[in-house]
Motif scaffolding. Structure first.
Motif, short mmCIF file in Angstrom:
data_model
loop_
_atom_site.label_atom_id
_atom_site.label_comp_id
_atom_site.label_asym_id
_atom_site.label_seq_id
_atom_site.Cartn_x
_atom_site.Cartn_y
_atom_site.Cartn_z
N LEU A 109 7.60 -2.11 -9.44
CA LEU A 109 6.77 -2.06 -8.23
C LEU A 109 6.07 -3.39 -8.03
N THR B 277 2.97 1.74 -3.35
CA THR B 277 2.09 2.14 -4.45
C THR B 277 1.66 3.60 -4.29
N TRP C 289 6.80 0.81 -13.13
CA TRP C 289 5.58 0.20 -12.60
C TRP C 289 5.69 -1.32 -12.53
N TYR D 256 0.83 -1.21 0.00
CA TYR D 256 0.00 0.00 0.00
C TYR D 256 0.87 1.26 0.00
#
Length: 309
Positions: free
Chosen positions: A298, A12, A295, A9
């Motif tokens: 991630l 991001t 991304w 969480y």
């Protein structure tokens, strides 16, 4: 809340924060760290590797220790833990600022204003802009986007997955120290040795992940893989080599060659010699590839954190 969810969480949210906000113009935590590191250098500098190693230990160790204390202070408060992870991620990644600077130089080149592009280039890399024509500037930008995708985004996420907020902060501290004292100037040749070597070690996993994700996200997996395997070891940097070679193959361009850096001329081997010369339009393509890689990184980092928890 489990540590893997906290990281997922928070990281991001931090990456979204970077996408939406970029770096602040004033009061950036990395800039504050840089000022503190410069003060430590003024107090400790000697033309000696041992004193440089002490400088590295004080600065990087102090940053990591402060992050560890902050993590422990909020560990029983899930919302605060997520917020701390988000803030740390936003502070240490720099993908949006990287893309913004690259695009600004690209815009100057497209308009034919080479002098404006030269004036802007030092914001992105340490090349001597006066020695570069428009194609040389475009190549420098693409190479810098590739290398900084690893340094400014992927490497931090990797260490965040491995060590949480202290990993995020420590990686950025080490990378900043390398930029400050790790270059081969007369003042820092010995004093910056420890920072440069530690940065090589810390950047190793992020560079390989960046190269692998460029293969996946670049649209030319065979060319990117071939360039990585064939040319990466030719580069003088053990971490920039895989990243720049993979980006070169993914984008279908040639990177490397002669450059002026820090007052000296280097003749670097060509990466992906089968490709064409870099064009101004390739700057935008490199920025978009960098964002996709970030991304994807991630997602990999979240998965790694989940496995480790």
């Amino acid at each position: 809340m489990r540590a893997d969810r906290t990281f997922a969480y928070g990281a991001t949210a931090g990456l979204l924060g970077d996408l939406l906000l970029g770096d602040p113009r004033r009061g950036h935590p990395v800039a504050a760290f840089g000022r503190a590191a410069a003060a430590v250098e003024r107090a400790l500098w000697r033309d000696h590797r041992g004193w440089g190693a002490l400088h590295t230990a004080v600065c990087a160790g102090g940053a990591a220790g402060a992050a560890l204390l902050a993590t422990r202070a909020v560990r029983r408060r899930p919302a605060a833990s997520v917020a701390l992870t988000a803030a740390a991620t936003w502070a240490v990644v720099g993908g949006t600022s990287l893309g913004r600077e690259a695009r600004a130089i690209g815009a100057a080149l497209r308009s034919g204003d080479v002098e404006a592009a030269r004036a802007r280039l030092p914001h992105l890399c340490g090349r001597d802009p006066q020695s570069l024509d428009a194609p040389g500037i475009a190549r420098a930008v693409v190479e810098s986007v590739a290398e900084n995708t690893s340094d400014a985004v992927v490497g931090a996420l990797v260490w965040g997955a491995l060590a949480g907020v202290p990993g995020l902060v420590a990686f950025r501290a080490v990378n900043t120290l390398d930029a400050m004292v790790g270059h081969r100037s007369p003042r820092h040749l010995r004093y910056g040795w420890a920072s440069a070597r530690l940065d090589d070690v810390a950047g190793w996993p992020g560079a390989r992940l960046t190269a692998a994700l460029a293969v996946v996200a670049g649209g030319a997996p065979r060319a990117a893989t071939r360039a990585w395997r064939r040319d990466a070891a030719k580069h003088p940097s053990p971490n920039a080599g895989p990243v720049e070679a993979s980006f070169a193959g993914a984008l279908g361009v040639r990177l490397g060659g002669t450059l002026s850096y820090g007052g000296r001329v280097e003749h670097r081997p060509v990466l992906h010699g089968d490709g064409r010369a870099v064009e101004v339009a390739d700057i935008e393509r490199a920025v978009r590839l960098s964002r996709r890689v970030g991304w994807l990184a991630l997602g990999v980092a979240i998965a790694v954190r989940k496995v480790r928890t």
